[in-house]
Motif scaffolding. Structure first.
Motif, PDB file in Angstrom:
ATOM      1  N   UNK A 134      38.450  48.251  39.528  1.00 41.37           N
ATOM      2  CA  UNK A 134      38.173  46.873  39.966  1.00 41.37           C
ATOM      3  C   UNK A 134      37.630  46.014  38.828  1.00 41.37           C
ATOM      4  N   UNK A 135      36.812  46.586  37.955  1.00 47.43           N
ATOM      5  CA  UNK A 135      36.334  45.823  36.788  1.00 47.43           C
ATOM      6  C   UNK A 135      37.526  45.462  35.900  1.00 47.43           C
ATOM      7  N   UNK A 136      38.412  46.426  35.665  1.00 50.21           N
ATOM      8  CA  UNK A 136      39.603  46.153  34.843  1.00 50.21           C
ATOM      9  C   UNK A 136      40.450  45.068  35.490  1.00 50.21           C
ATOM     10  N   UNK A 137      40.601  45.117  36.800  1.00 52.39           N
ATOM     11  CA  UNK A 137      41.433  44.120  37.479  1.00 52.39           C
ATOM     12  C   UNK A 137      40.821  42.727  37.457  1.00 52.39           C
ATOM     13  N   UNK A 138      39.534  42.638  37.683  1.00 56.95           N
ATOM     14  CA  UNK A 138      38.882  41.314  37.639  1.00 56.95           C
ATOM     15  C   UNK A 138      38.981  40.731  36.228  1.00 56.95           C
ATOM     16  N   UNK A 157      47.397  41.016  40.994  1.00 57.46           N
ATOM     17  CA  UNK A 157      46.174  41.756  40.696  1.00 57.46           C
ATOM     18  C   UNK A 157      45.077  41.425  41.701  1.00 57.46           C
ATOM     19  N   UNK A 158      44.944  40.168  42.054  1.00 51.99           N
ATOM     20  CA  UNK A 158      43.947  39.779  43.060  1.00 51.99           C
ATOM     21  C   UNK A 158      44.237  40.465  44.389  1.00 51.99           C
ATOM     22  N   UNK A 159      45.509  40.608  44.716  1.00 48.86           N
ATOM     23  CA  UNK A 159      45.898  41.308  45.935  1.00 48.86           C
ATOM     24  C   UNK A 159      45.446  42.756  45.920  1.00 48.86           C
ATOM     25  N   UNK A 160      45.486  43.384  44.754  1.00 51.49           N
ATOM     26  CA  UNK A 160      45.016  44.765  44.624  1.00 51.49           C
ATOM     27  C   UNK A 160      43.530  44.850  44.960  1.00 51.49           C
ATOM     28  N   UNK A 161      42.772  43.890  44.467  1.00 52.20           N
ATOM     29  CA  UNK A 161      41.326  43.874  44.725  1.00 52.20           C
ATOM     30  C   UNK A 161      41.067  43.662  46.218  1.00 52.20           C
ATOM     31  N   UNK A 162      41.749  42.699  46.815  1.00 52.82           N
ATOM     32  CA  UNK A 162      41.550  42.399  48.235  1.00 52.82           C
ATOM     33  C   UNK A 162      41.985  43.564  49.126  1.00 52.82           C
ATOM     34  N   UNK A 163      43.102  44.191  48.804  1.00 49.86           N
ATOM     35  CA  UNK A 163      43.561  45.341  49.584  1.00 49.86           C
ATOM     36  C   UNK A 163      42.576  46.509  49.480  1.00 49.86           C
ATOM     37  N   UNK A 164      42.066  46.728  48.272  1.00 51.86           N
ATOM     38  CA  UNK A 164      41.094  47.799  48.082  1.00 51.86           C
ATOM     39  C   UNK A 164      39.875  47.554  48.973  1.00 51.86           C
ATOM     40  N   UNK A 165      39.403  46.317  48.971  1.00 51.75           N
ATOM     41  CA  UNK A 165      38.231  45.983  49.776  1.00 51.75           C
ATOM     42  C   UNK A 165      38.529  46.156  51.267  1.00 51.75           C
ATOM     43  N   UNK A 166      39.690  45.702  51.708  1.00 55.49           N
ATOM     44  CA  UNK A 166      40.050  45.800  53.124  1.00 55.49           C
ATOM     45  C   UNK A 166      40.182  47.255  53.565  1.00 55.49           C
ATOM     46  N   UNK A 167      40.731  48.096  52.716  1.00 53.85           N
ATOM     47  CA  UNK A 167      40.926  49.504  53.071  1.00 53.85           C
ATOM     48  C   UNK A 167      39.616  50.276  52.997  1.00 53.85           C
ATOM     49  N   UNK A 168      38.812  50.024  51.973  1.00 51.31           N
ATOM     50  CA  UNK A 168      37.600  50.821  51.737  1.00 51.31           C
ATOM     51  C   UNK A 168      36.344  50.256  52.392  1.00 51.31           C
TER      52      UNK A 168
END
Length: 121
Positions: free
Chosen positions: A104-108, A77-88
């Motif tokens: 992102x709120x749901x993931x955190x 899940x943390x990887x999803x957040x980091x990838x989202x940030x890197x892409x966007x």
């Protein structure tokens, strides 16, 4: 010793249900985005993330090595957040979409709940 007749669902606590709900939110968002991005590689990546969240939910329902599921779910899940940030690379609130914020709120929150579940078991 006789086999247990207890259903795996009987061991699903309120905290588990919170984690399941959060994982469902992010899975549905990834599913919608994945279908929308196909056939681009990002669509496939979103669908793989959907499958990962779905697998985690299923394993919790089946009561299969839950502690390991929590432990693997945290970096996934943390990887999803980091990838989202890197892409966007959002520079401000104007760069955020409603779906992105909800996801992102749901993931955190999911990461927090997984840490609590891991520490409790």
């Amino acid at each position: 010793m006789a086999p247990s007749s207890r259903s795996p669902l009987e061991s699903v606590s309120t905290l588990h249900w919170v984690a399941i709900a959060l994982a469902l939110v992010t899975a549905v968002i990834h599913l919608i985005l994945g279908i929308g991005f196909l056939p681009h590689w990002m669509g496939i990546a979103f669908l793989i993330a959907t499958a990962g969240f779905g697998l985690g939910i299923a394993l919790v329902f089946l009561d299969y090595r839950r502690r390991l599921v929590y432990l693997l779910g945290i970096p996934f899940t943390a990887g999803q957040v980091l990838l989202w940030y890197a892409v966007n690379q959002p520079a401000g609130l104007g760069d955020l979409t409603a779906a992105g914020v909800v996801d992102k709120v749901a993931q955190v929150l999911l990461i927090v709940v997984l840490v609590v579940l891991y520490r409790r078991e």
